[in-house]
Design a protein around this motif. Sequence first.
Motif, PDB file in Angstrom:
ATOM      1  N   LEU A 150       0.819  -1.209   0.000  1.00  0.00           N
ATOM      2  CA  LEU A 150       0.000   0.000   0.000  1.00  0.00           C
ATOM      3  C   LEU A 150       0.853   1.259   0.000  1.00  0.00           C
ATOM      4  CD1 LEU A 150      -2.713  -1.085   2.590  1.00  0.00           C
ATOM      5  CD2 LEU A 150      -3.194  -0.328   0.254  1.00  0.00           C
ATOM      6  N   ASP A 151       1.979   1.214   0.710  1.00  0.00           N
ATOM      7  CA  ASP A 151       2.836   2.393   0.842  1.00  0.00           C
ATOM      8  C   ASP A 151       3.728   2.633  -0.373  1.00  0.00           C
ATOM      9  OD1 ASP A 151       1.834   2.966   3.340  1.00  0.00           O
ATOM     10  OD2 ASP A 151       3.444   1.953   4.429  1.00  0.00           O
TER      11      ASP A 151
ATOM     12  N   ARG B 233      -8.131  -3.988   8.579  1.00  0.00           N
ATOM     13  CA  ARG B 233      -7.706  -2.658   8.136  1.00  0.00           C
ATOM     14  C   ARG B 233      -6.876  -2.723   6.861  1.00  0.00           C
ATOM     15  NH1 ARG B 233      -7.553  -1.565  13.719  1.00  0.00           N
ATOM     16  NH2 ARG B 233      -5.369  -2.219  13.913  1.00  0.00           N
ATOM     17  N   VAL B 234      -5.927  -3.647   6.808  1.00  0.00           N
ATOM     18  CA  VAL B 234      -5.097  -3.726   5.607  1.00  0.00           C
ATOM     19  C   VAL B 234      -5.897  -4.272   4.429  1.00  0.00           C
ATOM     20  CG1 VAL B 234      -4.139  -6.038   6.041  1.00  0.00           C
ATOM     21  CG2 VAL B 234      -2.820  -4.393   4.723  1.00  0.00           C
ATOM     22  N   ALA B 235      -6.789  -5.238   4.682  1.00  0.00           N
ATOM     23  CA  ALA B 235      -7.614  -5.790   3.597  1.00  0.00           C
ATOM     24  C   ALA B 235      -8.547  -4.727   3.037  1.00  0.00           C
ATOM     25  CB  ALA B 235      -8.407  -6.992   4.100  1.00  0.00           C
ATOM     26  N   LEU B 236      -9.182  -3.944   3.913  1.00  0.00           N
ATOM     27  CA  LEU B 236     -10.075  -2.870   3.464  1.00  0.00           C
ATOM     28  C   LEU B 236      -9.303  -1.790   2.711  1.00  0.00           C
ATOM     29  CD1 LEU B 236     -12.379  -2.514   6.597  1.00  0.00           C
ATOM     30  CD2 LEU B 236     -13.133  -3.125   4.294  1.00  0.00           C
TER      31      LEU B 236
ATOM     32  N   LEU C  70     -11.972  -7.971  -8.345  1.00  0.00           N
ATOM     33  CA  LEU C  70     -11.180  -6.779  -8.044  1.00  0.00           C
ATOM     34  C   LEU C  70     -10.796  -6.037  -9.321  1.00  0.00           C
ATOM     35  CD1 LEU C  70      -8.916  -8.091  -5.135  1.00  0.00           C
ATOM     36  CD2 LEU C  70     -10.751  -6.398  -4.965  1.00  0.00           C
ATOM     37  N   GLN C  71     -10.462  -6.780 -10.367  1.00  0.00           N
ATOM     38  CA  GLN C  71     -10.132  -6.151 -11.642  1.00  0.00           C
ATOM     39  C   GLN C  71     -11.360  -5.442 -12.219  1.00  0.00           C
ATOM     40  OE1 GLN C  71      -6.943  -6.087 -12.956  1.00  0.00           O
ATOM     41  NE2 GLN C  71      -7.873  -4.552 -14.305  1.00  0.00           N
ATOM     42  N   LEU C  72     -12.520  -6.078 -12.111  1.00  0.00           N
ATOM     43  CA  LEU C  72     -13.763  -5.473 -12.594  1.00  0.00           C
ATOM     44  C   LEU C  72     -14.054  -4.182 -11.849  1.00  0.00           C
ATOM     45  CD1 LEU C  72     -16.464  -5.554 -14.193  1.00  0.00           C
ATOM     46  CD2 LEU C  72     -17.388  -6.951 -12.332  1.00  0.00           C
ATOM     47  N   TRP C  73     -13.928  -4.212 -10.522  1.00  0.00           N
ATOM     48  CA  TRP C  73     -14.203  -3.015  -9.724  1.00  0.00           C
ATOM     49  C   TRP C  73     -13.187  -1.916 -10.019  1.00  0.00           C
ATOM     50  CZ3 TRP C  73     -14.784  -6.646  -4.920  1.00  0.00           C
ATOM     51  CH2 TRP C  73     -16.039  -7.269  -4.983  1.00  0.00           C
ATOM     52  N   SER C  74     -11.958  -2.316 -10.328  1.00  0.00           N
ATOM     53  CA  SER C  74     -10.950  -1.329 -10.694  1.00  0.00           C
ATOM     54  C   SER C  74     -11.297  -0.649 -12.011  1.00  0.00           C
ATOM     55  CB  SER C  74      -9.576  -2.009 -10.808  1.00  0.00           C
ATOM     56  OG  SER C  74      -8.607  -1.118 -11.319  1.00  0.00           O
ATOM     57  N   VAL C  75     -11.761  -1.424 -12.974  1.00  0.00           N
ATOM     58  CA  VAL C  75     -12.166  -0.868 -14.269  1.00  0.00           C
ATOM     59  C   VAL C  75     -13.364   0.054 -14.097  1.00  0.00           C
ATOM     60  CG1 VAL C  75     -13.113  -1.438 -16.542  1.00  0.00           C
ATOM     61  CG2 VAL C  75     -11.212  -2.775 -15.598  1.00  0.00           C
TER      62      VAL C  75
ATOM     63  N   ARG D 225      -0.396  -5.469  -8.504  1.00  0.00           N
ATOM     64  CA  ARG D 225       0.341  -5.765  -7.265  1.00  0.00           C
ATOM     65  C   ARG D 225      -0.567  -5.653  -6.048  1.00  0.00           C
ATOM     66  NH1 ARG D 225       5.695  -2.483  -6.586  1.00  0.00           N
ATOM     67  NH2 ARG D 225       5.637  -3.708  -4.666  1.00  0.00           N
ATOM     68  N   LEU D 226      -1.462  -4.698  -6.069  1.00  0.00           N
ATOM     69  CA  LEU D 226      -2.407  -4.558  -4.955  1.00  0.00           C
ATOM     70  C   LEU D 226      -3.322  -5.775  -4.868  1.00  0.00           C
ATOM     71  CD1 LEU D 226      -3.329  -0.813  -5.529  1.00  0.00           C
ATOM     72  CD2 LEU D 226      -2.072  -1.700  -3.559  1.00  0.00           C
ATOM     73  N   ILE D 227      -3.765  -6.259  -6.022  1.00  0.00           N
ATOM     74  CA  ILE D 227      -4.629  -7.445  -6.040  1.00  0.00           C
ATOM     75  C   ILE D 227      -3.887  -8.651  -5.497  1.00  0.00           C
ATOM     76  CG2 ILE D 227      -5.776  -9.108  -7.563  1.00  0.00           C
ATOM     77  CD1 ILE D 227      -6.651  -6.739  -9.307  1.00  0.00           C
ATOM     78  N   GLU D 228      -2.625  -8.828  -5.903  1.00  0.00           N
ATOM     79  CA  GLU D 228      -1.860  -9.985  -5.421  1.00  0.00           C
ATOM     80  C   GLU D 228      -1.596  -9.897  -3.919  1.00  0.00           C
ATOM     81  OE1 GLU D 228      -1.430 -12.749  -7.165  1.00  0.00           O
ATOM     82  OE2 GLU D 228      -2.663 -11.598  -8.564  1.00  0.00           O
TER      83      GLU D 228
END
Length: 258
Positions: free
Chosen positions: A94-95, A157-160, A226-231, A102-105
């Motif tokens: 995240l940082d 927290r990290v997952a959200l 996650l990819q769909l929501w990103s798009v 990378r965020l998805i993985e």
Amino acid sequence: MSETKRLRRSTESGYARGEETRLRIIEAAIDLFGERGFVAASTREIAARAGVNAPALQYYFENKEGVYRACAEHLASEVWVKFEPVVRSGLETLDTTDDVARLIEAFVAIQDVMIDKAMTTPSAPTLKLFFVREQGGQEPPIATEIFQQRVRGPLNRVALALVAKICGTTPDDPRTILRLLTLHGQFMSFHTAPRSVMTLLGWSTMDAAKIDLVKQTIFANTRSLLQLWSVERETAAPVRQSRATHGKEKAAASRRKG
């Protein structure tokens, strides 16, 4: 042999025996709290199952509430050992990056450990009952507070934060929270209702190949969502910008007319 060396060995040996006794009491208490619940389980029964006398239990924990707190702390420590590496890795991701892949993985890595915990960690029925009672609100709130502070809070927290960054929302947005619950719900039935799941699948055992099949199916779903929501975020951004610009232009025109 010097008197100092003899004293050190005696102290160390006594400490080791004390820790062993303390752990034996905790394990016996987890069993009884799971079987009967906090109210019904007595300190005398816990001491008897641990093979110690009642004063020994009072010496280490003072009272039943102290035993229950120690059980929660012990379980939280055991679970955190498994989750700490992926939580730290997720925070680092995240940082250091905005790259969606990378965020998805990083999120999938968290799910990997959660699935292992849900499906492969052997546990006695009484241990599961301990958590069922705690989650059902039937027990003192201290266990929930400890689990929230030491495990569930940092993990959620990290997952959200990962889901929010991928989706362009905020961690406290109800959509973010619902999406997290949707993603984690894919495997929770393996933990909460394993017999029903196994029956539906027609499986009598859960070997490594079957666990891998479950994981790969869930990971594929997670990546796709996650990819769909990103798009969707990227598609919605120009629309939001256009609406904002139109709103400003409309307000400016209104001021000019005035």
